[in-house]
Design a protein around this motif. Sequence first.
Motif, PDB file in Angstrom:
ATOM      1  N   UNK A  56       0.791  -0.957  -0.007  1.00 40.03           N
ATOM      2  CA  UNK A  56      -0.008  -0.050  -0.232  1.00 40.03           C
ATOM      3  C   UNK A  56       0.895   1.452   0.139  1.00 40.03           C
ATOM      4  N   UNK A  57       2.015   1.476   0.457  1.00 39.88           N
ATOM      5  CA  UNK A  57       2.697   2.281   0.798  1.00 39.88           C
ATOM      6  C   UNK A  57       2.434   3.349   1.695  1.00 39.88           C
ATOM      7  N   UNK A  58       1.369   2.905   2.764  1.00 37.28           N
ATOM      8  CA  UNK A  58       0.777   3.860   3.523  1.00 37.28           C
ATOM      9  C   UNK A  58       1.379   3.695   4.832  1.00 37.28           C
ATOM     10  N   UNK A  59       2.241   2.821   5.231  1.00 43.47           N
ATOM     11  CA  UNK A  59       2.715   2.760   6.689  1.00 43.47           C
ATOM     12  C   UNK A  59       4.070   2.933   6.956  1.00 43.47           C
ATOM     13  N   UNK A  60       4.201   3.499   7.998  1.00 41.78           N
ATOM     14  CA  UNK A  60       5.660   3.908   8.741  1.00 41.78           C
ATOM     15  C   UNK A  60       6.255   2.515   9.152  1.00 41.78           C
ATOM     16  N   UNK A  61       5.300   1.879   9.675  1.00 46.26           N
ATOM     17  CA  UNK A  61       5.822   0.614  10.293  1.00 46.26           C
ATOM     18  C   UNK A  61       4.751  -0.590   9.873  1.00 46.26           C
ATOM     19  N   UNK A  62       5.303  -1.545   9.632  1.00 42.42           N
ATOM     20  CA  UNK A  62       4.463  -3.071   9.568  1.00 42.42           C
ATOM     21  C   UNK A  62       4.986  -3.891  10.261  1.00 42.42           C
ATOM     22  N   UNK A  63       4.357  -4.258  11.157  1.00 42.43           N
ATOM     23  CA  UNK A  63       4.706  -4.914  12.337  1.00 42.43           C
ATOM     24  C   UNK A  63       4.010  -6.243  12.607  1.00 42.43           C
ATOM     25  N   UNK A  64       4.644  -7.606  12.704  1.00 41.39           N
ATOM     26  CA  UNK A  64       4.116  -8.906  13.002  1.00 41.39           C
ATOM     27  C   UNK A  64       4.102  -9.154  14.475  1.00 41.39           C
ATOM     28  N   UNK A  65       2.978  -9.324  15.223  1.00 42.80           N
ATOM     29  CA  UNK A  65       3.058  -9.828  16.573  1.00 42.80           C
ATOM     30  C   UNK A  65       2.805 -11.188  16.852  1.00 42.80           C
ATOM     31  N   UNK A  66       3.496 -12.209  17.206  1.00 41.43           N
ATOM     32  CA  UNK A  66       3.426 -13.458  17.450  1.00 41.43           C
ATOM     33  C   UNK A  66       3.663 -14.177  18.508  1.00 41.43           C
ATOM     34  N   UNK A  67       3.311 -15.180  18.780  1.00 44.69           N
ATOM     35  CA  UNK A  67       4.169 -16.258  20.116  1.00 44.69           C
ATOM     36  C   UNK A  67       4.744 -17.004  19.593  1.00 44.69           C
ATOM     37  N   UNK A  68       4.789 -17.023  18.137  1.00 44.78           N
ATOM     38  CA  UNK A  68       5.713 -18.209  17.446  1.00 44.78           C
ATOM     39  C   UNK A  68       7.159 -17.660  16.711  1.00 44.78           C
ATOM     40  N   UNK A  69       8.141 -18.316  17.297  1.00 42.91           N
ATOM     41  CA  UNK A  69       9.585 -17.870  16.723  1.00 42.91           C
ATOM     42  C   UNK A  69       9.446 -18.030  15.639  1.00 42.91           C
ATOM     43  N   UNK A  70       8.841 -19.152  14.860  1.00 47.04           N
ATOM     44  CA  UNK A  70       8.858 -19.605  13.538  1.00 47.04           C
ATOM     45  C   UNK A  70       8.168 -18.427  12.530  1.00 47.04           C
TER      46      UNK A  70
ATOM     47  N   UNK B 205       3.155 -11.841  24.368  1.00 51.47           N
ATOM     48  CA  UNK B 205       2.970 -12.780  25.663  1.00 51.47           C
ATOM     49  C   UNK B 205       2.117 -13.720  25.315  1.00 51.47           C
ATOM     50  N   UNK B 206       2.662 -14.841  26.272  1.00 52.81           N
ATOM     51  CA  UNK B 206       1.712 -16.033  26.265  1.00 52.81           C
ATOM     52  C   UNK B 206       0.437 -16.021  26.565  1.00 52.81           C
ATOM     53  N   UNK B 207      -0.030 -14.984  27.610  1.00 59.16           N
ATOM     54  CA  UNK B 207      -1.231 -14.754  28.362  1.00 59.16           C
ATOM     55  C   UNK B 207      -2.209 -14.116  26.918  1.00 59.16           C
ATOM     56  N   UNK B 208      -1.621 -13.518  26.042  1.00 58.73           N
ATOM     57  CA  UNK B 208      -2.401 -12.697  24.678  1.00 58.73           C
ATOM     58  C   UNK B 208      -2.412 -13.902  23.696  1.00 58.73           C
ATOM     59  N   UNK B 209      -2.189 -15.058  23.806  1.00 59.57           N
ATOM     60  CA  UNK B 209      -2.145 -15.942  22.734  1.00 59.57           C
ATOM     61  C   UNK B 209      -2.544 -16.982  22.894  1.00 59.57           C
ATOM     62  N   UNK B 210      -3.325 -17.267  23.932  1.00 61.54           N
ATOM     63  CA  UNK B 210      -4.414 -18.615  24.391  1.00 61.54           C
ATOM     64  C   UNK B 210      -5.750 -18.459  23.537  1.00 61.54           C
ATOM     65  N   UNK B 211      -6.330 -19.676  23.410  1.00 64.84           N
ATOM     66  CA  UNK B 211      -7.519 -19.600  22.709  1.00 64.84           C
ATOM     67  C   UNK B 211      -8.789 -18.742  23.416  1.00 64.84           C
ATOM     68  N   UNK B 212      -8.664 -18.318  24.609  1.00 67.25           N
ATOM     69  CA  UNK B 212      -9.625 -17.284  25.088  1.00 67.25           C
ATOM     70  C   UNK B 212      -9.142 -15.894  24.958  1.00 67.25           C
TER      71      UNK B 212
END
Length: 232
Positions: free
Chosen positions: A39-53, A70-77
Amino acid sequence: MRICTITVRGGSKGVPRKNLRVVAGKPLFGHSVAQAVATGLFDEVVVSSDSEEILALAPEFGATGIVHRPAEMASDTAGKVPAIAHAVRMTEQRLGLSFDVCVDLDATSPLRTVDDIRTAVEMFEESDAESLITGAEARRNPYFNLVEEQPDGTVAVSKKPDDAVLRRQDAPRCFDMNGSIYVWRRDSLLEGQVVFFPSTILYEMPAERSTDVDSEFDFRIVEWLMGTRDDL
């Protein structure tokens, strides 16, 4: 300044490792990252994940930053919005600046186009809204042909209008949220950590760009639809 986040869980109950599954030549989450960059719109494109892969792969598709979720933000609930707010905060701390507009692209909604993102952000920035969501016109209308079960086991139209609706075309337009694109004012996101505000607006997308991958059946639909497109 604008930031785009793609929050990607490593696990999935419906389709194991679905965000890493290759579709149309890229891992599922990679399409959203590449679209954000295009898009060329963003100053930063950030990926957030609990997976190192996933975090290791993210720069291959153009991500300019990664955030360890954080693990508590990556649970099923766990809810998604707190993870988005966390990614924004961590990126602001890393860069020592503050963003004005925060956009999130759902990693499981690869059928959006680059123009969808551009148009949604433009629509938002030309408004006074605190947030924007995307959706497609609902196939069932709660004023006409969507029913809900009553306590006694009978069913009735979900939303009873003041006057009888005899044709679906006469009912108020309703939409299915497709979860594809979310946009917030920075303070609204970080302080409220909710999707809906009194001023929330919607950018309408067609059904053929609104499938969210949550099952093997969804994958089949998305793979077929992506195979018919030349903009990937």
